[in-house]
Design a protein around this motif. Structure first.
Motif, short mmCIF file in Angstrom:
data_model
loop_
_atom_site.label_atom_id
_atom_site.label_comp_id
_atom_site.label_asym_id
_atom_site.label_seq_id
_atom_site.Cartn_x
_atom_site.Cartn_y
_atom_site.Cartn_z
N CYS A 145 -5.76 102.19 41.91
CA CYS A 145 -4.39 102.38 41.44
C CYS A 145 -3.83 101.08 40.87
O CYS A 145 -3.22 101.07 39.79
N ARG A 146 -4.02 99.99 41.57
CA ARG A 146 -3.45 98.71 41.14
C ARG A 146 -4.14 98.18 39.90
O ARG A 146 -3.51 97.49 39.08
N ASN A 148 -4.97 99.85 37.41
CA ASN A 148 -4.34 100.48 36.25
C ASN A 148 -3.28 99.57 35.65
O ASN A 148 -3.14 99.47 34.42
N THR A 170 4.24 103.55 42.69
CA THR A 170 2.86 103.67 43.18
C THR A 170 2.68 102.98 44.52
O THR A 170 2.06 103.52 45.44
N TRP A 214 -8.28 110.69 43.58
CA TRP A 214 -6.90 110.32 43.85
C TRP A 214 -6.21 109.77 42.61
O TRP A 214 -4.99 109.80 42.52
N TRP A 215 -6.95 109.21 41.66
CA TRP A 215 -6.31 108.57 40.52
C TRP A 215 -6.66 109.29 39.24
O TRP A 215 -7.61 110.03 39.18
#
Length: 215
Positions: A145-146, A148, A170, A214-215
């Motif tokens: 996530c990070r 991204n 997020t 999840w992403w």
């Protein structure tokens, strides 16, 4: 022609040809011809599981004199040099997209239940084991996530203000879901069952038990 950050998609009558851009964004690397061919083949293999009649295969891109040509018939082209590869797909009608069906009032409860059942069944049958679970740890999920935001910051495709807002949201979501993500990986989801989760017998996210989405 449709541009994404990693591909160029050509819509040609009833066919679609997807060309991967020669980019290296850490989470994917399409920087060489061999890598692009590999990931074209992998995309077909993976996506055929849910759409077997949509993904036809991969095709070579060759240059013939001053023209660039794509097609199976070029496999017998002798000394023609392959300059790239594409994923060949069947073109689907725009009206069949979920967003279009929602806008048209056609996405009723029955349709959404069928869609949910298909996705749940897909994850239930997915490969599992330690090698898969390693991608479902909180550290792995949060790291993806990070990453991204690191990539987006360098592309300049969104404003800094918007990027900051989404990054903050997020982080808040990761904080709320930390225990659930760890529990799902272990098959001991501690989240309160809801309509979104599925049922009172839920023991963890199917995506985490099978493959991480999840992403």
């Amino acid at each position: 022609m449709v541009q994404t950050h990693v591909s160029v998609v050509f819509l040609v009558e009833d066919d679609v040809y997807k060309l991967k851009k020669p980019v290296d964004l850490e989470f994917l690397d399409y920087s060489t011809l061999s890598r692009r061919r590999h990931f074209c083949q992998l995309e077909v293999e993976l996506n055929r599981r849910l759409a077997p009649d949509v993904y036809f295969g991969t095709l070579p891109v060759v240059q013939v004199d001053e023209q660039v040509r794509v097609g199976r018939e070029l496999d017998e082209g002798g000394d023609l040099e392959v300059i790239d590869w594409v994923v060949h797909m069947r073109r689907l009608p725009d009206a069949a997209r979920l967003g279009a069906r929602v806008a048209a009032g056609e996405a009723d409860a029955a349709l959404m239940q069928r869609l949910g059942a298909t996705i749940a069944g897909f994850h239930a049958r997915a490969r599992r084991g330690p090698a898969v679970s390693a991608w479902a740890t909180f550290a792995a999920v949060a790291g993806n996530c990070r990453q991204n935001f690191v990539q987006l910051a360098g592309l300049g495709v969104v404003t800094e203000q918007l990027l900051t807002r989404v990054e903050r949201a997020t982080e808040e979501a990761l904080a709320r879901g930390h225990a659930a993500i760890d529990g799902a990986r272990a098959g001991t989801c501690r989240a309160t069952p809801t309509a979104t989760c599925g049922s009172s017998t839920c023991t963890g996210s199917p995506s985490a038990r099978g493959r991480t989405t999840w992403w």
